[in-house]
Design an enzyme around this catalytic site. Structure first.
Site, PDB file in Angstrom:
ATOM      1  N   SER A   1      -1.628  -4.300  -2.930  1.00 46.99           N
ATOM      2  CA  SER A   1      -1.316  -2.920  -2.555  1.00 46.99           C
ATOM      3  C   SER A   1      -2.581  -2.075  -2.544  1.00 46.99           C
ATOM      4  CB  SER A   1      -0.303  -2.325  -3.545  1.00 46.99           C
ATOM      5  OG  SER A   1       0.135  -1.061  -3.121  1.00 46.99           O
TER       6      SER A   1
ATOM      7  N   SER B   1       0.745  -1.254   0.000  1.00 47.53           N
ATOM      8  CA  SER B   1       0.000   0.000   0.000  1.00 47.53           C
ATOM      9  C   SER B   1       0.779   1.312   0.000  1.00 47.53           C
ATOM     10  CB  SER B   1      -0.998   0.034   1.155  1.00 47.53           C
ATOM     11  OG  SER B   1      -1.791  -1.129   1.158  1.00 47.53           O
TER      12      SER B   1
ATOM     13  N   ASP C   1      -3.739   1.353  -2.841  1.00 45.73           N
ATOM     14  CA  ASP C   1      -3.208   2.635  -3.306  1.00 45.73           C
ATOM     15  C   ASP C   1      -4.335   3.662  -3.362  1.00 45.73           C
ATOM     16  OD1 ASP C   1      -0.690   1.416  -3.686  1.00 45.73           O
ATOM     17  OD2 ASP C   1      -1.345   0.644  -5.623  1.00 45.73           O
TER      18      ASP C   1
END
Length: 352
Positions: free
Chosen positions: A279, A241, A281
């Site tokens: 991740s 992240s 984001d």
């Protein structure tokens, strides 16, 4: 000033001549260059067990009873726990400061933020609050299951928020993060933008970096294997992240701010993000200025400035981070800046 050496002896990308783009930063080259924005941080380092903390982005306008600011959100990949996201999108505004912390502490941080808002004079009859709390997973280096962040830590970050230059690297919510194969952290950058007919505006970015990919500096890839050799920690997980917070004083509305937030996530690409499955984001953008009348066609300079500032903030989060030894024998090494400079020099970066 933005080119001064930090106390750790680590150096910002701009000091090395490796800042992305050609835009002009504000006085501190951090998010607090946007008027009415303050940042407070609490850092927890306890031997090898804990490396975590809280970073609070506090716009003055929402630090009062009933305060609201237009805001937009872009989710590049939703593998995260962004508290308050749905109401932010639905109403196009924030009504609290924005907190960043470790994944399993996000919910305690949100509860503490609610307590902070309810205690504000004038909020005695408030019965609904939408706290906004982002996170990245610092469990590779910190005992994340202990959920060490308390209400006292959150309140300290909020009440200590100031317009002083933002501390970068292994601080606050970036204390236990890793990015692009190296030790990550908190990064920040800003840009001054001249808009014909609208004067000069400032955009600022704060990044909490904890994502995978190949570090890329001025188009030059820098891998842990070549930079660190045998000391690479091969157990580091992919993904994990990146939280981006963008502030502006351009008088943008929530729809325009959503477009700005989108470009913020785009700004992760030039520095090497692989946008992995795991991740989360996210980018949140808000504006501190009174509503203006900037047409969408006039957003292009802001789009460019935000992408530059994101890239620089990410680089600074790594360049100012220091090697950190964590739980379970894990270690994340700081990117060796001399190696980065020499590789960029060999690639002709300084001759462009």
């Amino acid at each position: 000033m933005y080119d001064e050496l930090p106390p750790t002896g680590r150096v910002r990308a701009r000091k090395l001549g490796l800042a992305p783009g050609t835009g002009v930063p504000g006085p501190t080259n951090t998010i607090v260059d946007v008027a009415g924005v303050r940042v407070g941080q609490v850092t927890l380092h306890e031997g090898t067990r804990l490396h975590t903390g809280v970073t609070a982005i506090v716009p003055d306008a929402v630090d009062n009873a009933g305060g609201r600011l237009p805001a937009g959100l872009f989710v590049g990949n939703g593998h995260g726990k962004l508290v308050g996201a749905t109401q932010l999108v639905e109403l196009g505004e924030i009504e609290t400061p924005i907190l960043l912390t470790g994944t399993l502490s996000a919910f305690r941080a949100a509860d503490a933020l609610v307590s902070y808002v309810l205690a504000k004079p004038g909020n005695e009859h408030v019965e609904s609050v939408n706290p906004v709390v982002g996170e990245t997973n610092d469990g590779h280096l910190s005992d994340i299951r202990s959920r060490p962040i308390t209400e006292a830590h959150v309140l300290q970050a909020l009440t200590s928020a100031s317009s002083d230059p933002v501390a970068l690297g292994c601080v606050g919510a970036g204390s236990g993060t890793a990015a692009l194969g190296f030790k990550g952290g908190i990064g920040s950058a800003s840009r001054r933008v001249d808009l014909p007919g609208h004067g000069t505006v400032t955009v600022g970015v704060l990044a909490q970096t904890n994502f995978s990919g190949t570090l890329t500096v001025s188009g030059v890839p820098v891998t842990p294997d070549e930079a660190l050799g045998d000391v690479v920690d091969a157990t580091a997980p992919e993904g994990n992240s990146c939280m981006l917070v963008v502030a502006a004083d351009a008088g943008l509305d929530s729809r325009q701010l959503t477009r700005v937030a989108t470009r913020a996530v785009f700004g992760m690409a030039p520095v090497g993000s692989d946008f992995a499955h795991g991740s989360g984001d996210y980018a949140i953008a808000f504006d501190t200025a009174p509503a203006g009348n900037l047409p969408d066609a006039g957003l292009n300079p802001i789009f460019s400035a935000v992408q530059e500032a994101v890239a620089e903030a990410i680089l600074d989060s790594l360049f100012l981070a220091t090697t950190t030894h964590g739980v379970h024998g894990h270690v994340k090494h700081a990117v060796p800046l001399d190696f980065v400079v020499e590789k960029c020099r060999a690639a002709g970066v300084f001759e462009r």
